[in-house]
Design a protein around this motif. Structure first.
Motif: not given
Ligand code: TXA
Ligand code: MG
Length: 314
Positions: A148-156, A229-234, A261-266, A282-288
């Protein structure tokens, strides 16, 4: 106007009855709802999200009996899918009744119908007593909200109420299947996989638009699911190692190099669950640059790859 926050489905449903806009959780992503029969309220959904008017909405139901208010005919393919997958993360597209205003379907003579299996969503939809049309509750073009926080961020300030639930289970939008003819066509992949659908409808096909043909699902035309940010598939884990910019990684294996920022999922399921919140972070932290590891295209992996490709499209 401040958006009203509540955990009460009763309170949230009162806003719908008065013609308001309410964001609510489902098992896929949060939706932004209005009564499907209130044209003015449906129009406000498009304004609040800045959604192009040619992108149709999905009608959400709390009771299977509501299908007859929305669909003029339930085809045999739709019946099979409804029996097997309702309630759940599946949307069936059927010919619409005259009750449904054309603003909701972006001028189409068909309507997408979905019955979520999420407990709070069902409670809310049943209290509303009308079908609720709802796109994902994000600003158009942004990743769909999984909390719900993401909804709030966009639409409050742009919508009347947010029904606060937990983080969504699945994290990717529903599978959309066009059932208007005897040949069912998958318009969007989701948690109900192609393998799941084939077990019920062996001849089901995945739609891919041919050049010069009008697109069957208008939403597919628009830029989607994309962060700043620009997204690249690797596919190999050292591909991002030499990049000198502010970078992030999400995938299934430990990558080489340093990432802000790094997320390794199981599992692929966890990857699907985390993706949109990760892209927002990523956007909040201004990742390129965001590097996303590709996954095999089976089960929910096919839906995940679809969203990753859209996020990486320029
Ligand atoms: O999981 C979901 O489907 C979420 C939750 C809130 O239910 N909703 C969602 O809605 O993702 P939205 O509006 O972001 O995506 C709906 C997709 C779009 O690609 C749209 O073009 C397609 O479904 N769609 C809706 N009605 C259609 C119709 N009558 N014919 C063809 N495509 C349709
Ligand atoms: Mg959406």
């Amino acid at each position: 106007m401040q958006t009203y926050l509540t955990k009460s489905p009763e309170e949230a449903s009162e806003f719908i009855k008065k013609g308001g806009l309410v964001a609510f959780p489902t098992e896929t992503v949060y939706g932004l709802g209005a009564s499907v029969f209130n044209e003015g309220a449906v129009r406000r959904i498009f304004e609040a999200k800045k959604r192009p008017a040619d992108n149709p909405l999905i009608a959400h139901i709390g009771f299977q009996e509501q299908i007859s208010l929305l669909a003029s005919r339930v085809t045999s393919t739709a019946l099979l899918l409804i029996e097997k997958f309702f309630p759940g993360p599946l949307t069936v597209v059927l010919p619409k009744t005259d009750n449904v205003p054309l603003v909701a379907t972006a001028g189409l003579d068909t309507i997408g119908i979905r019955m979520p299996r999420h407990e709070l969503a069902l409670k809310f939809l049943r209290l509303c007593q009308v079908p609720v049309c709802a796109p994902s509750a994000n600003l158009s073009g942004k990743p769909s909200p999984t909390n719900w926080e993401a909804v709030y961020e966009d639409l409050n300030g742009r919508i009347d109420c947010i029904l606060q639930g937990e983080v969504t289970d699945i994290g990717l939008e529903s599978t959309v299947v066009d059932c208007t003819s005897d040949e069912a066509l998958v318009l969007r992949l989701g948690a109900i996989s192609l393998e799941d659908l084939k077990a019920v409808l062996p001849n089901v096909k995945v739609y891919s638009p041919k050049a010069n043909e009008p697109v069957r699902s208008p939403g597919l035309r628009h830029r989607h699911y994309a962060p700043e940010a620009s997204v690249f598939l690797i596919s190999s884990l050292d591909e991002a190692e030499e990049e000198k910019c502010t970078k992030a990684f999400i995938g299934l294996h430990e990558p080489k190099g340093d990432f802000l920022l790094k997320k390794v999922c199981a599992s692929v399921e966890e990857y699907a669950h985390e993706l949109y919140a990760f892209l927002r972070e990523c956007d909040r932290l201004r990742v390129e640059k965001v590097f996303c590891e590709v996954v095999p295209e089976t089960g929910i992996g096919a839906a995940l790859m679809d969203r990753l490709r859209r996020a990486s499209a320029k």
